[in-house]
Scaffold this motif. Structure first.
Motif, PDB file in Angstrom:
ATOM      1  N   VAL A 111       7.787 -11.424  -4.108  1.00  0.00           N
ATOM      2  CA  VAL A 111       7.848 -10.051  -3.597  1.00  0.00           C
ATOM      3  C   VAL A 111       9.063  -9.372  -4.221  1.00  0.00           C
ATOM      4  N   ARG A 112       8.841  -8.174  -4.713  1.00  0.00           N
ATOM      5  CA  ARG A 112       9.895  -7.403  -5.371  1.00  0.00           C
ATOM      6  C   ARG A 112       9.941  -6.016  -4.746  1.00  0.00           C
ATOM      7  N   MET A 113      11.149  -5.502  -4.533  1.00  0.00           N
ATOM      8  CA  MET A 113      11.327  -4.129  -4.056  1.00  0.00           C
ATOM      9  C   MET A 113      11.024  -3.156  -5.180  1.00  0.00           C
ATOM     10  N   THR A 114      10.522  -1.985  -4.813  1.00  0.00           N
ATOM     11  CA  THR A 114      10.314  -0.919  -5.780  1.00  0.00           C
ATOM     12  C   THR A 114      11.510   0.037  -5.728  1.00  0.00           C
ATOM     13  N   PRO A 115      11.644   0.892  -6.722  1.00  0.00           N
ATOM     14  CA  PRO A 115      12.713   1.901  -6.664  1.00  0.00           C
ATOM     15  C   PRO A 115      12.612   2.783  -5.411  1.00  0.00           C
ATOM     16  N   LYS A 116      11.392   3.080  -4.988  1.00  0.00           N
ATOM     17  CA  LYS A 116      11.189   3.865  -3.757  1.00  0.00           C
ATOM     18  C   LYS A 116      11.836   3.145  -2.575  1.00  0.00           C
ATOM     19  N   ALA A 117      11.672   1.828  -2.507  1.00  0.00           N
ATOM     20  CA  ALA A 117      12.242   1.047  -1.408  1.00  0.00           C
ATOM     21  C   ALA A 117      13.757   1.019  -1.476  1.00  0.00           C
ATOM     22  N   GLU A 118      14.289   0.929  -2.674  1.00  0.00           N
ATOM     23  CA  GLU A 118      15.749   0.907  -2.823  1.00  0.00           C
ATOM     24  C   GLU A 118      16.364   2.205  -2.306  1.00  0.00           C
ATOM     25  N   ARG A 119      15.712   3.329  -2.579  1.00  0.00           N
ATOM     26  CA  ARG A 119      16.209   4.613  -2.057  1.00  0.00           C
ATOM     27  C   ARG A 119      16.108   4.652  -0.531  1.00  0.00           C
ATOM     28  N   GLU A 139       0.830  -1.214   0.000  1.00  0.00           N
ATOM     29  CA  GLU A 139       0.000   0.000   0.000  1.00  0.00           C
ATOM     30  C   GLU A 139       0.857   1.254   0.000  1.00  0.00           C
ATOM     31  N   GLY A 140       2.004   1.193   0.670  1.00  0.00           N
ATOM     32  CA  GLY A 140       2.905   2.341   0.738  1.00  0.00           C
ATOM     33  C   GLY A 140       3.818   2.478  -0.468  1.00  0.00           C
ATOM     34  N   GLY A 141       3.743   1.534  -1.389  1.00  0.00           N
ATOM     35  CA  GLY A 141       4.575   1.603  -2.579  1.00  0.00           C
ATOM     36  C   GLY A 141       5.999   1.109  -2.393  1.00  0.00           C
ATOM     37  N   TRP A 142       6.258   0.354  -1.316  1.00  0.00           N
ATOM     38  CA  TRP A 142       7.608  -0.144  -1.021  1.00  0.00           C
ATOM     39  C   TRP A 142       7.921  -1.442  -1.758  1.00  0.00           C
ATOM     40  N   ILE A 143       6.908  -2.276  -1.951  1.00  0.00           N
ATOM     41  CA  ILE A 143       7.108  -3.564  -2.613  1.00  0.00           C
ATOM     42  C   ILE A 143       5.986  -3.791  -3.613  1.00  0.00           C
ATOM     43  N   ALA A 144       6.222  -4.736  -4.496  1.00  0.00           N
ATOM     44  CA  ALA A 144       5.184  -5.196  -5.418  1.00  0.00           C
ATOM     45  C   ALA A 144       5.192  -6.719  -5.371  1.00  0.00           C
ATOM     46  N   ARG A 145       4.019  -7.290  -5.463  1.00  0.00           N
ATOM     47  CA  ARG A 145       3.897  -8.743  -5.569  1.00  0.00           C
ATOM     48  C   ARG A 145       3.609  -9.051  -7.034  1.00  0.00           C
ATOM     49  N   VAL A 146       4.464  -9.855  -7.618  1.00  0.00           N
ATOM     50  CA  VAL A 146       4.356 -10.145  -9.044  1.00  0.00           C
ATOM     51  C   VAL A 146       4.319 -11.651  -9.269  1.00  0.00           C
TER      52      VAL A 146
END
Length: 152
Positions: A99-107, A81-88
């Motif tokens: 579960v995959r990290m988003t660019p937002k999470a990497e930062r 919900e916070g945009g930190w991860i995506a489930r693909v």
């Protein structure tokens, strides 16, 4: 073999000492993270594992975090919900999602690492560089010893 006549003083008991250091390290991380991160310590740990292991399924992530899969699911729901991860979808198994990290999470993980580095610097204050390296090396050996026993 470690025995020391069944040491009774808590400050000399290996398991207690390791747990207490972990607890204090976590509390200090939380204190410093409040001002610079929008993530909880549990969320930071999840991201750190994803960064280290790459995409994993929810069950594996729960194992790494040492929580029940349902608890990991709730944690991941909030993170998604916070945009930190995506489930693909898992390309190797259509029934499963990873579960995959988003660019937002990497930062954000870079900021979390800086907080962790600050906590480590505070924790290791007064130790020389060779002592720091020796401590890390010894802890790695202990982890390996226990890992070979526990992961059988």
């Amino acid at each position: 073999m470690y025995n020391r006549a069944m040491e009774t003083k808590l400050e000399k008991r290996f398991g207690f000492l390791v747990s207490d250091v972990g607890r204090l390290n976590g509390k200090r991380f939380d204190e410093l993270a409040k001002s610079s991160l929008d993530l909880t310590r549990a969320q930071c740990r999840a991201l750190a594992y994803l960064s280290h292991y790459g995409e994993v399924n929810q069950v594996r992530l729960a194992e790494l975090l040492e929580v029940a899969p349902i608890s990991a699911g709730r944690l991941l729901d909030r993170m998604e919900e916070g945009g930190w991860i995506a489930r693909v979808p898992n390309p190797e198994d259509r029934r499963e999602r990873v579960v995959r990290m988003t660019p937002k999470a990497e930062r954000a993980l870079d900021k979390a690492r800086r907080v962790g580095d600050e906590v480590a610097a505070e924790a290791l204050a007064g130790l020389s560089e060779p002592e720091r390296e020796q401590l890390i090396g010894l802890l790695q050996r202990v982890r390996q010893n226990l890992g070979t026993i526990v992961d059988r």
